[in-house]
Design a protein around this motif. Structure first.
Motif, PDB file in Angstrom:
ATOM      1  N   PRO A  42      39.916  29.484  42.386  1.00  0.00           N
ATOM      2  CA  PRO A  42      40.884  29.999  43.361  1.00  0.00           C
ATOM      3  C   PRO A  42      40.631  31.476  43.682  1.00  0.00           C
ATOM      4  N   MET A  43      39.750  31.719  44.637  1.00  0.00           N
ATOM      5  CA  MET A  43      39.296  33.081  44.882  1.00  0.00           C
ATOM      6  C   MET A  43      38.808  33.241  46.321  1.00  0.00           C
ATOM      7  N   GLU A  44      39.069  34.402  46.889  1.00  0.00           N
ATOM      8  CA  GLU A  44      38.493  34.799  48.164  1.00  0.00           C
ATOM      9  C   GLU A  44      37.478  35.902  47.917  1.00  0.00           C
ATOM     10  N   ILE A  45      36.377  35.873  48.660  1.00  0.00           N
ATOM     11  CA  ILE A  45      35.318  36.870  48.505  1.00  0.00           C
ATOM     12  C   ILE A  45      35.303  37.782  49.722  1.00  0.00           C
ATOM     13  N   LEU A  46      35.396  39.088  49.469  1.00  0.00           N
ATOM     14  CA  LEU A  46      35.296  40.096  50.519  1.00  0.00           C
ATOM     15  C   LEU A  46      33.915  40.726  50.431  1.00  0.00           C
ATOM     16  N   TYR A  47      33.216  40.784  51.555  1.00  0.00           N
ATOM     17  CA  TYR A  47      31.870  41.361  51.584  1.00  0.00           C
ATOM     18  C   TYR A  47      31.951  42.779  52.150  1.00  0.00           C
ATOM     19  N   LEU A  48      31.689  43.768  51.299  1.00  0.00           N
ATOM     20  CA  LEU A  48      31.854  45.172  51.662  1.00  0.00           C
ATOM     21  C   LEU A  48      30.594  45.970  51.345  1.00  0.00           C
ATOM     22  N   ARG A  49      30.534  47.185  51.896  1.00  0.00           N
ATOM     23  CA  ARG A  49      29.500  48.131  51.461  1.00  0.00           C
ATOM     24  C   ARG A  49      29.746  48.461  49.993  1.00  0.00           C
ATOM     25  N   ASP A  50      28.663  48.646  49.240  1.00  0.00           N
ATOM     26  CA  ASP A  50      28.843  48.887  47.806  1.00  0.00           C
ATOM     27  C   ASP A  50      29.673  50.136  47.522  1.00  0.00           C
ATOM     28  N   ASP A  51      29.518  51.189  48.362  1.00  0.00           N
ATOM     29  CA  ASP A  51      30.269  52.416  48.087  1.00  0.00           C
ATOM     30  C   ASP A  51      31.732  52.327  48.520  1.00  0.00           C
ATOM     31  N   ASP A  52      32.119  51.231  49.189  1.00  0.00           N
ATOM     32  CA  ASP A  52      33.524  51.012  49.536  1.00  0.00           C
ATOM     33  C   ASP A  52      34.250  50.165  48.499  1.00  0.00           C
ATOM     34  N   ILE A  53      33.510  49.516  47.615  1.00  0.00           N
ATOM     35  CA  ILE A  53      34.137  48.573  46.677  1.00  0.00           C
ATOM     36  C   ILE A  53      35.071  49.263  45.684  1.00  0.00           C
ATOM     37  N   PRO A  54      34.701  50.404  45.056  1.00  0.00           N
ATOM     38  CA  PRO A  54      35.654  51.028  44.127  1.00  0.00           C
ATOM     39  C   PRO A  54      36.982  51.382  44.784  1.00  0.00           C
ATOM     40  N   GLN A  55      36.948  51.901  46.005  1.00  0.00           N
ATOM     41  CA  GLN A  55      38.189  52.247  46.697  1.00  0.00           C
ATOM     42  C   GLN A  55      39.010  51.001  47.032  1.00  0.00           C
ATOM     43  N   ALA A  56      38.328  49.940  47.481  1.00  0.00           N
ATOM     44  CA  ALA A  56      39.038  48.706  47.825  1.00  0.00           C
ATOM     45  C   ALA A  56      39.757  48.136  46.613  1.00  0.00           C
ATOM     46  N   VAL A  57      39.110  48.202  45.450  1.00  0.00           N
ATOM     47  CA  VAL A  57      39.723  47.690  44.220  1.00  0.00           C
ATOM     48  C   VAL A  57      40.844  48.625  43.755  1.00  0.00           C
ATOM     49  N   ALA A  58      40.624  49.916  43.835  1.00  0.00           N
ATOM     50  CA  ALA A  58      41.654  50.873  43.417  1.00  0.00           C
ATOM     51  C   ALA A  58      42.913  50.730  44.260  1.00  0.00           C
ATOM     52  N   VAL A 180      28.837  46.027  37.152  1.00  0.00           N
ATOM     53  CA  VAL A 180      30.022  45.828  36.316  1.00  0.00           C
ATOM     54  C   VAL A 180      31.100  45.121  37.131  1.00  0.00           C
ATOM     55  N   LEU A 181      31.983  44.438  36.424  1.00  0.00           N
ATOM     56  CA  LEU A 181      33.167  43.847  37.038  1.00  0.00           C
ATOM     57  C   LEU A 181      34.302  44.835  36.858  1.00  0.00           C
ATOM     58  N   ILE A 182      34.911  45.251  37.961  1.00  0.00           N
ATOM     59  CA  ILE A 182      36.032  46.191  37.906  1.00  0.00           C
ATOM     60  C   ILE A 182      37.290  45.504  38.418  1.00  0.00           C
ATOM     61  N   ALA A 183      38.446  46.054  38.065  1.00  0.00           N
ATOM     62  CA  ALA A 183      39.717  45.446  38.461  1.00  0.00           C
ATOM     63  C   ALA A 183      40.730  46.516  38.821  1.00  0.00           C
ATOM     64  N   THR A 184      41.685  46.139  39.661  1.00  0.00           N
ATOM     65  CA  THR A 184      42.806  47.012  39.994  1.00  0.00           C
ATOM     66  C   THR A 184      43.676  47.209  38.754  1.00  0.00           C
ATOM     67  N   PRO A 185      44.027  48.442  38.421  1.00  0.00           N
ATOM     68  CA  PRO A 185      44.915  48.644  37.264  1.00  0.00           C
ATOM     69  C   PRO A 185      46.285  47.992  37.472  1.00  0.00           C
ATOM     70  N   SER A 186      46.896  47.571  36.388  1.00  0.00           N
ATOM     71  CA  SER A 186      48.274  47.067  36.380  1.00  0.00           C
ATOM     72  C   SER A 186      48.479  45.855  37.287  1.00  0.00           C
ATOM     73  N   LEU A 187      47.543  44.936  37.268  1.00  0.00           N
ATOM     74  CA  LEU A 187      47.719  43.687  38.011  1.00  0.00           C
ATOM     75  C   LEU A 187      48.799  42.837  37.343  1.00  0.00           C
ATOM     76  N   PRO A 188      49.471  41.967  38.103  1.00  0.00           N
ATOM     77  CA  PRO A 188      50.471  41.078  37.492  1.00  0.00           C
ATOM     78  C   PRO A 188      49.826  40.094  36.523  1.00  0.00           C
ATOM     79  N   ASP A 189      50.641  39.561  35.625  1.00  0.00           N
ATOM     80  CA  ASP A 189      50.142  38.696  34.558  1.00  0.00           C
ATOM     81  C   ASP A 189      49.397  37.479  35.088  1.00  0.00           C
TER      82      ASP A 189
END
Length: 283
Positions: A42-58, A180-189
């Motif tokens: 159950p996942m959607e994939i967003l295709y972004l520039r690599d230097d935009d990915i940290p901001q998108a996740v944050a 690396v796999l990064i994640a948004t801080p404080s995601l819901p359970d």
């Protein structure tokens, strides 16, 4: 449903999609669309520039992302580093023209260094008390010394071939990176639970890489000695053969140790050795 950001094109895209496919997750190529719904998870994939990915996740635009650690460090966004993924290894190094009489990092004082990674470079200069000018360039950093824009460069190095082609040599290895796999801080359970499921799949793939499954026939008198050579993940599997003085031994061996172990096993009487690739290891 999770949203994952990956590089739209390039080497990290190919290796990210390959890893997901090995984990039973497939989706349309990023060259055809900017977002796609995955199959098998159950996942959607967003295709972004690599230097935009940290901001998108944050920002929470994507819950997780696959990106080079160098981009995470350069952008300085608040993200959680979930796991290393074992591909995309490179380093960011300082390189100078081949003929330069470089001694150590103090040579950089008063010089101009061209880079696409000004924040990582600035930290390196601060940590080493170097006073040098940072000249930020978006691309083709390696040509900066040739055209007189800089005295040195700070750029990604994989094989070093590009440096050689441009008359440069690597003098300081500063930052080591991999995907690396990064994640948004404080995601819901509920999303953290989905991330754990994804990590479980990915870990089973990563644990199996560079490992071999080895089967062999072995005299029963040599079993104790074989166990000393091959402790296995817990211990080797031993199965009886119809020939009473022989048994079949199964074990998982790191590829880096494979041929050394095979030679030792042959010396104690192992025969009919089969070597197989692993797809997954479920711990």
């Amino acid at each position: 449903m999770l949203k994952i950001a990956i590089q739209a094109k390039g080497r990290l895209n190919e290796e990210s999609m390959s890893l997901l496919a090995d984990a039973g997750i497939s989706a349309a190529s990023g060259s055809r669309k900017l977002i796609s719904k995955a199959k098998g998870f159950p996942m959607e994939i967003l295709y972004l520039r690599d230097d935009d990915i940290p901001q998108a996740v944050a920002m929470g635009v994507a819950d997780i992302g696959i990106v080079g650690l160098n981009e995470v460090a350069e952008k300085g966004e608040k993200v959680d580093e979930v796991m290393s993924l074992g591909f995309g290894a490179c380093r960011i190094s300082i390189a100078v023209p081949r003929e330069t009489e470089y001694t150590d990092a103090t040579w950089l004082n008063g010089r101009r260094v061209a880079t696409s990674y000004p924040h990582i470079l600035a930290k390196y200069f601060a940590d080493n008390n170097i006073s040098a000018e940072i000249h930020e360039i978006a691309g083709s950093v390696e040509i900066a010394p040739t055209v007189g824009m800089a005295d040195a460069i700070f750029d990604i190095v994989s094989s070093g071939g590009t440096l050689i082609q441009n008359g440069l040599r690597e003098v300081e290895q500063v930052f080591f990176s991999e995907a690396v796999l990064i994640a948004t801080p404080s995601l819901p359970d509920e999303k953290l639970a989905e991330i754990d499921k994804l990590k479980f799949r990915l870990r089973s793939i990563l644990d199996s890489r560079d490992m071999k499954y080895v089967l062999m026939n072995l005299p029963r008198t040599a079993v104790d000695e074989a166990v000393k050579i091959l402790p296995g993940m817990k211990s080797p599997t031993l199965l009886p053969l119809t020939q009473p003085d022989w048994c079949s031994l199964h074990v998982v061996i790191p590829e880096s140790e494979l041929w050394e172990k095979i030679e030792l096993l042959k010396n104690i009487g192992a025969e009919d050795i089969l070597i197989l690739n692993l797809e997954n290891i479920i711990r």
